[in-house]
Design a protein around this motif. Structure first.
Motif, PDB file in Angstrom:
ATOM      1  N   ARG A  85      13.119  -2.145   8.168  1.00 56.09           N
ATOM      2  CA  ARG A  85      12.278  -1.147   7.498  1.00 56.09           C
ATOM      3  C   ARG A  85      11.507  -1.744   6.327  1.00 56.09           C
ATOM      4  N   TYR A  87       9.428  -5.302   5.381  1.00 54.79           N
ATOM      5  CA  TYR A  87       8.950  -6.532   6.008  1.00 54.79           C
ATOM      6  C   TYR A  87       9.520  -7.787   5.339  1.00 54.79           C
ATOM      7  N   GLY A 261      10.705   4.044   8.371  1.00 59.33           N
ATOM      8  CA  GLY A 261       9.737   3.187   9.042  1.00 59.33           C
ATOM      9  C   GLY A 261       8.507   2.866   8.227  1.00 59.33           C
ATOM     10  N   ALA A 262       8.582   3.080   6.939  1.00 61.72           N
ATOM     11  CA  ALA A 262       7.353   3.004   6.167  1.00 61.72           C
ATOM     12  C   ALA A 262       7.227   1.761   5.314  1.00 61.72           C
ATOM     13  N   GLY A 263       8.325   1.106   5.020  1.00 61.07           N
ATOM     14  CA  GLY A 263       8.238  -0.081   4.187  1.00 61.07           C
ATOM     15  C   GLY A 263       7.759   0.285   2.802  1.00 61.07           C
ATOM     16  N   HIS A 264       7.257  -0.689   2.095  1.00 63.11           N
ATOM     17  CA  HIS A 264       6.811  -0.452   0.741  1.00 63.11           C
ATOM     18  C   HIS A 264       5.303  -0.424   0.657  1.00 63.11           C
ATOM     19  N   GLY A 265       4.798   0.203  -0.343  1.00 64.36           N
ATOM     20  CA  GLY A 265       3.358   0.209  -0.572  1.00 64.36           C
ATOM     21  C   GLY A 265       2.911  -1.172  -0.979  1.00 64.36           C
ATOM     22  N   ALA A 266       1.647  -1.413  -0.886  1.00 63.89           N
ATOM     23  CA  ALA A 266       1.141  -2.750  -1.173  1.00 63.89           C
ATOM     24  C   ALA A 266       0.838  -2.923  -2.655  1.00 63.89           C
TER      25      ALA A 266
ATOM     26  N   ALA B 152       5.787  -2.140  12.393  1.00 59.29           N
ATOM     27  CA  ALA B 152       5.395  -0.840  11.847  1.00 59.29           C
ATOM     28  C   ALA B 152       5.498  -0.849  10.323  1.00 59.29           C
ATOM     29  N   SER B 153       6.594  -1.433   9.790  1.00 61.34           N
ATOM     30  CA  SER B 153       6.767  -1.510   8.336  1.00 61.34           C
ATOM     31  C   SER B 153       5.616  -2.301   7.719  1.00 61.34           C
ATOM     32  N   TYR B 154       5.283  -3.399   8.383  1.00 53.96           N
ATOM     33  CA  TYR B 154       4.213  -4.262   7.882  1.00 53.96           C
ATOM     34  C   TYR B 154       2.882  -3.505   7.840  1.00 53.96           C
ATOM     35  N   ALA B 156       2.345  -0.208   7.882  1.00 50.02           N
ATOM     36  CA  ALA B 156       2.383   0.954   6.995  1.00 50.02           C
ATOM     37  C   ALA B 156       2.172   0.548   5.545  1.00 50.02           C
ATOM     38  N   ARG B 157       2.665  -0.633   5.218  1.00 49.46           N
ATOM     39  CA  ARG B 157       2.605  -1.081   3.834  1.00 49.46           C
ATOM     40  C   ARG B 157       1.175  -1.201   3.320  1.00 49.46           C
ATOM     41  N   PHE B 158       0.234  -1.603   4.180  1.00 51.39           N
ATOM     42  CA  PHE B 158      -1.117  -1.637   3.627  1.00 51.39           C
ATOM     43  C   PHE B 158      -2.025  -0.548   4.162  1.00 51.39           C
ATOM     44  N   ARG B 160      -0.999   2.764   4.194  1.00 54.56           N
ATOM     45  CA  ARG B 160      -0.767   3.952   3.367  1.00 54.56           C
ATOM     46  C   ARG B 160      -1.570   3.977   2.065  1.00 54.56           C
ATOM     47  N   PRO B 161      -1.650   2.841   1.346  1.00 55.77           N
ATOM     48  CA  PRO B 161      -2.462   2.895   0.119  1.00 55.77           C
ATOM     49  C   PRO B 161      -3.944   3.152   0.384  1.00 55.77           C
TER      50      PRO B 161
END
Ligand code: ZN
Ligand code: ZN
Lengths: 292, 199
Positions: A85, A87, A261-266, B152-154, B156-158, B160-161
């Protein structure tokens, strides 16, 4: 047909035929085993997620002529699910699994490697330390168990008491002025202290270390590993390193805060930072990341 | 080992995915005994597929022209993109008739152990498609295994912002099965993804 049962961690899976997988596991009592998981790729497989990498299972197999076949698998720990979850933890965990695969032999029991890997995966899933540090600690200790313990204090050649400044891969670590081969490196003393702490499991020292020393330590730890393994460990190239100074909360936690399933924001307001994003920055090996 | 051309055929067949040496041998001898017309039809199908079929320049799906059938269809909803690993996943989702948007085929999943990183997938092309601002929702439909989850995690990380609505296909209990056979991760996901029952 002879049945056996063991506790094991899934190292990797490879597709086989239409719906099967060859599953490579590191088991508690028998060392590495390669078994066939019949039908595991079907969405209705009774194995579900149990035979995915970084899962710990209570495994039952029957012996076949070339490969054994899994008859039962019960989950003991589902670290893989948590690690994927995020990366950063996923890439670090994959590098650990590949290293374990490379350092162990089929049917050669290695309880120490098993326990080390289990501890490292658990620690990474719980998110108590920077995943990069957990990975480096794992690499150094796995090498030590394999008989290649690096020295970060005393002279690796003559044993003269340290600390020493010079560091040489081929010599096995730090070297005293009289043993020092030409072309030895001179890493920061703090880096050597960090690596010694990681090898010894002194997390107080490791957690308090600075980013630049972590970065240098990572370079030395991976160089050590690649030096001892003929073909390098492929996953290491894709490991993402986090900068723990970027955000006080960022160095921690794979599973805890991360949403489904969302991981972290960038990073707040940072915009898209994906690789190859047109006219945007490239991904650096050490990604600056903040929690969303 | 067989003589010359027969062995060449066995070797070529053996390079196909899922075909082992035994199957390669069996297929080779089947072809040797088959009607020449049947074999010629197979050959022309192979040649034709290589000549005519390429990959859609927009989404990466298989296409017979520059764009695939779905990208060329103006009735499809241009505000939603469903991201999948392979063209066969497009076919699987199309069969459901649930989705009216367009697709984006990544060409696989991130797998560090196989040497496949984000740069080896069609992620850059996805970003290019988002530049116009027409797309407001991304549905990530990578495989529900570790690699698909990490991919999917990868993403979503960029994504979503960027202010997009990013969703992931629900994981849960297979329809028609018994609850007691579900593994812990699947059952856990089913709990996470539970939905309100409308009265
Ligand atoms: Zn010395
Ligand atoms: Zn298309």
């Amino acid at each position: 047909m002879p049945l056996y049962r063991d506790e094991a961690i899934v190292l990797r899976t490879q597709k086989l035929g239409e719906a099967d997988r060859i599953v490579t596991l590191l088991s508690r009592t028998q060392g590495k085993v390669r078994v066939v998981g019949k039908g595991v790729r079907r969405t209705k497989s009774r194995f579900g997620a149990r035979l995915e990498p970084a899962m710990m299972v209570d495994l039952q197999c029957y012996e076949g002529r070339s490969l054994d076949t899994v008859t039962q698998a019960e989950t003991l720990a589902s670290w893989g699910d948590v690690l994927a979850r995020d990366y950063t933890t996923y890439t670090a965990a994959t590098a650990m699994l590949e290293t374990a695969d490379r350092l162990t032999e089929e049917r050669e029991p290695s309880l120490q490697q098993y326990l080390l890997l289990a501890g490292a995966l658990r620690s990474m899933a719980e998110g108590t330390h920077d995943p990069g540090l957990v990975l480096d600690a794992y690499l150094l200790r796995a090498l030590a168990i394999a008989g290649w313990a690096p020295s970060f204090h005393d002279c690796a050649r003559c044993g003269a008491e340290g600390p020493h400044r010079a560091f040489n891969l081929a010599a096995g670590g730090t070297v005293c002025p009289s043993c020092r081969p030409p072309g030895s490196a001179a890493p920061a003393p703090e880096t050597l202290r960090l690596l010694a702490a990681l090898l010894a499991g002194d997390w107080e020292v490791a957690d308090a270390s600075e980013v630049r020393h972590r970065r240098e330590g990572t370079g030395l730890a991976t160089a050590f590993l690649q030096w001892h393994l003929e073909r390098g460990v492929r996953s290491l190239r894709l490991v993402e390193r986090r900068d723990p100074t970027a955000d006080p909360g960022a160095g921690q936690g794979a599973g805890q805060g991360a949403g489904r399933g969302a991981g972290h924001g960038a990073g707040r307001g940072a915009g898209p930072v994906g690789p190859g994003v047109p006219a945007q920055g490239q991904v650096t090996p050490l990604r600056v990341e903040a929690q969303a | 080992m067989y003589e010359g051309v027969v062995q060449d055929l066995i070797d070529e067949l053996g390079r196909l995915p899922g075909v082992g040496p035994k199957s390669a041998q069996r297929i080779a001898f089947h072809l040797l005994q088959a009607d020449p017309a049947d074999v010629r039809r197979l050959v022309s199908a192979l040649v034709e597929v290589k000549e005519k079929v390429r990959f859609c320049e927009v989404c990466g799906n298989v296409a017979e022209g520059e764009k695939c059938r779905i990208c060329a269809d103006s009735r499809r909803d241009g505000s939603a993109i469903c991201v999948v690993e392979e063209p066969k996943d497009v076919v699987a989702i199309e069969r459901t008739r649930e989705f009216r948007g367009r697709y984006h085929v990544l060409g696989g999943a991130i797998s560090p152990i196989e040497g496949v990183g984000p740069d080896d997938l069609r992620i850059k092309e996805l970003m290019t498609r988002l530049a116009s601002g027409e797309v407001t929702e991304i549905i990530i439909a990578t495989d529900p295994n570790l690699e698909g989850e990490a991919t999917a995690s990868y993403l979503a990380r960029f994504l979503r912002p960027m202010g997009l609505r990013v969703t992931r296909l629900a994981s849960g209990l297979p329809v028609g099965g018994d609850l007691e056979y579900a593994d812990e991760v699947t059952l856990g996901r089913a709990f996470e993804g539970r939905r309100l029952l409308d009265a």
